[in-house]
Each structure stands twice: as structure tokens, then as C-alpha cells.
Design an enzyme around this catalytic site. Structure first.
Site, PDB file in Angstrom:
ATOM      1  N   VAL A 153       0.843  -1.196   0.000  1.00 17.15           N
ATOM      2  CA  VAL A 153       0.000   0.000   0.000  1.00 17.15           C
ATOM      3  C   VAL A 153       0.880   1.249   0.000  1.00 17.15           C
ATOM      4  O   VAL A 153       1.728   1.432   0.875  1.00 17.15           O
ATOM      5  CB  VAL A 153      -0.950   0.005   1.213  1.00 17.15           C
ATOM      6  CG1 VAL A 153      -1.771   1.293   1.232  1.00 17.15           C
ATOM      7  CG2 VAL A 153      -1.861  -1.209   1.165  1.00 17.15           C
ATOM      8  N   LYS A 154       0.659   2.090  -0.967  1.00 18.02           N
ATOM      9  CA  LYS A 154       1.430   3.324  -1.117  1.00 18.02           C
ATOM     10  C   LYS A 154       0.675   4.460  -0.426  1.00 18.02           C
ATOM     11  O   LYS A 154      -0.484   4.745  -0.754  1.00 18.02           O
ATOM     12  CB  LYS A 154       1.624   3.617  -2.600  1.00 18.02           C
ATOM     13  CG  LYS A 154       2.757   4.553  -2.945  1.00 18.02           C
ATOM     14  CD  LYS A 154       2.905   4.582  -4.466  1.00 18.02           C
ATOM     15  CE  LYS A 154       4.042   5.441  -4.905  1.00 18.02           C
ATOM     16  NZ  LYS A 154       4.103   5.494  -6.396  1.00 18.02           N
TER      17      LYS A 154
END
Length: 232
Positions: free
Chosen positions: A82-83
Site C-alpha cells: 500500500v502506497k
């Protein structure tokens, strides 16, 4: 140093993954918006092609939304990272996601101080954008070096050099000890090129063509190898 590709294009990943050099990929909403099709399917397909970490970014600007979106993105594929953009809300979301066992790539980090906070929050990757630093006349290599040194040799968070604009950015990242560099396809293709390589290949090919019997010998060798393999 591992190489990731920064893209939202499945076709581009298919092309460059075939070289055998990719260990992962990074995407963002801008890159995915350029591609036709379902973003979830694109992300999952890229995960399969690179068989490694693929960053998919949240779009919310508040902690609760980031966490909710992050959990949903992580559910798309086991390789999804997850960015999360660097901010107060991003740090809080990173801590919560990391506590759930979800890997986080904290993006838009431009200083060693920010990198320390990202690492302390539990980020797996800390992304420093080299090209954007160069755009404002800041020495990207110097900033990246400060980040690597500040996090130390035994760091759990991996330093990811992002926003690579040319091959020397990748070389600098490797020299400074970054674990990962992510580059767009055009930069990875530029890393292939050198005029002396092209000249050497053409010279070898011309020399080989001057002796047709060598071609016949090699074809015979290939056929012999195939026949031997078929009897095993």
C-alpha cells in the site's frame, strides 16, 4: 539493488519483465488513469508478471480513509504494497496498516527527517523522489545519501529511489546503498543503450556472416543438443 518498474501499463510490464531484471513495480493513480480497463485487474496482472511487490496508492487525505482504502488494496493480491503519501495522516495510517501486517510504501519523502518518521511509523519502503528534487535545483544524490545514512545499515525500512529521470539516477541510487530503485520504462530502456555495445554486436555478426560454415556448425550443435535432451 533491486529494480522496479514505475508504470500502470500491463503491456510495458510484459515487455520489460521478459528481460529478467524486474523484482517489483510501483503504480500511482495518475499512471493507472492513463490505462483502459479495471484498475484492480491491472494491478493484479502486474503482480503476477513481476512476481514481487507492487505498490498501489490510496487517494484519501485523511487517516481513516487511507486505512480503509489500504486494506482494500492489500486484498487485491498478496504482492500488493500500500502506497501512502507522507503526511501526519499518512504516518498514522502507516502505523495502523503496518500493525495489521500490511506492507506500506511511504511516498513523497524529500528529507532524512521525513524518512526517519516514515521508518518509525513502520513503513516497509521509504520513497525519495530524485527527479522532483532535481526539478527544484536540490542535489537529489546528496538528499538520498542523507536518508541512507540516517536510517543506518541495519534499517528495517528499505530506501526506494523513485522519480528516476535517467540512467545515472539508478547508478547513484545503487552506489549510495538503496535497496530498490523504481524507474519508468523509458529509463529502463535507456539503461540498455550504449553505442559501443551496438557497434560490437554488429561487428561480431558481420564476422560470423563472413564464414557461412560457422553458421552450419552452430545449427548442427543446436540440433545435437535437442536430440540429446529428447533422449533423457
Amino acid at each position: 539493488m533491486k529494480l522496479f518498474i514505475d508504470t500502470g501499463s500491463v503491456a510495458e510490464v510484459e515487455e520489460i519483465a521478459a528481460w529478467g531484471v524486474l523484482s517489483g513495480a510501483t503504480t500511482n493513480p495518475t499512471l493507472l488513469a492513463k490505462e483502459p480497463g479495471d484498475p484492480a485487474e491491472i494491478i493484479a496482472r502486474i503482480c503476477e508478471l513481476v512476481d514481487g511487490p507492487v505498490s498501489a496508492e490510496v487517494v484519501s487525505d485523511e487517516t481513516e480513509g487511507m486505512v480503509t482504502e489500504g486494506r482494500a488494496l492489500a486484498g487485491l493480491h498478496r504482492h500488493v504494497v500500500v502506497k501512502v503519501p507522507f503526511s501526519e495522516a499518512g504516518l498514522a495510517a502507516t502505523r495502523e496498516l503496518a500493525s495489521d501486517g500490511i506492507r506500506v510504501n511511504m511516498t513523497l519523502v524529500f528529507s532524512a527527517a521525513q524518512a526517519l518518521l516514515a521508518a518509525e511509523a513502520g513503513a516497509t519502503y521509504v520513497s525519495c523522489f530524485m527527479g522532483r528534487l532535481d526539478d527544484i535545483a536540490v542535489d537529489a544524490g546528496a538528499v538520498l545519501e542523507e536518508i541512507v545514512e540516517a536510517l543506518g545499515p541495519d534499517r528495517e525500512a528499505q530506501v526506494l529511489a523513485a522519480s528516476l529521470r535517467h540512467p545515472m539516477h539508478a547508478v547513484t541510487a545503487a552506489r549510495l546503498g538503496c535497496e530498490v530503485a523504481t524507474a519508468p520504462g523509458k529509463v529502463l530502456r535507456a539503461m540498455l543503450a550504449h553505442p559501443l555495445t551496438d557497434q560490437g554486436i554488429e561487428r561480431f555478426a558481420a564476422d560470423w556472416r563472413s564464414r557461412p560454415e560457422f553458421g552450419e556448425w552452430l545449427q548442427g550443435l543446436v540440433a545435437q543438443g535437442a536430440a540429446t535432451a529428447g533422449t533423457r
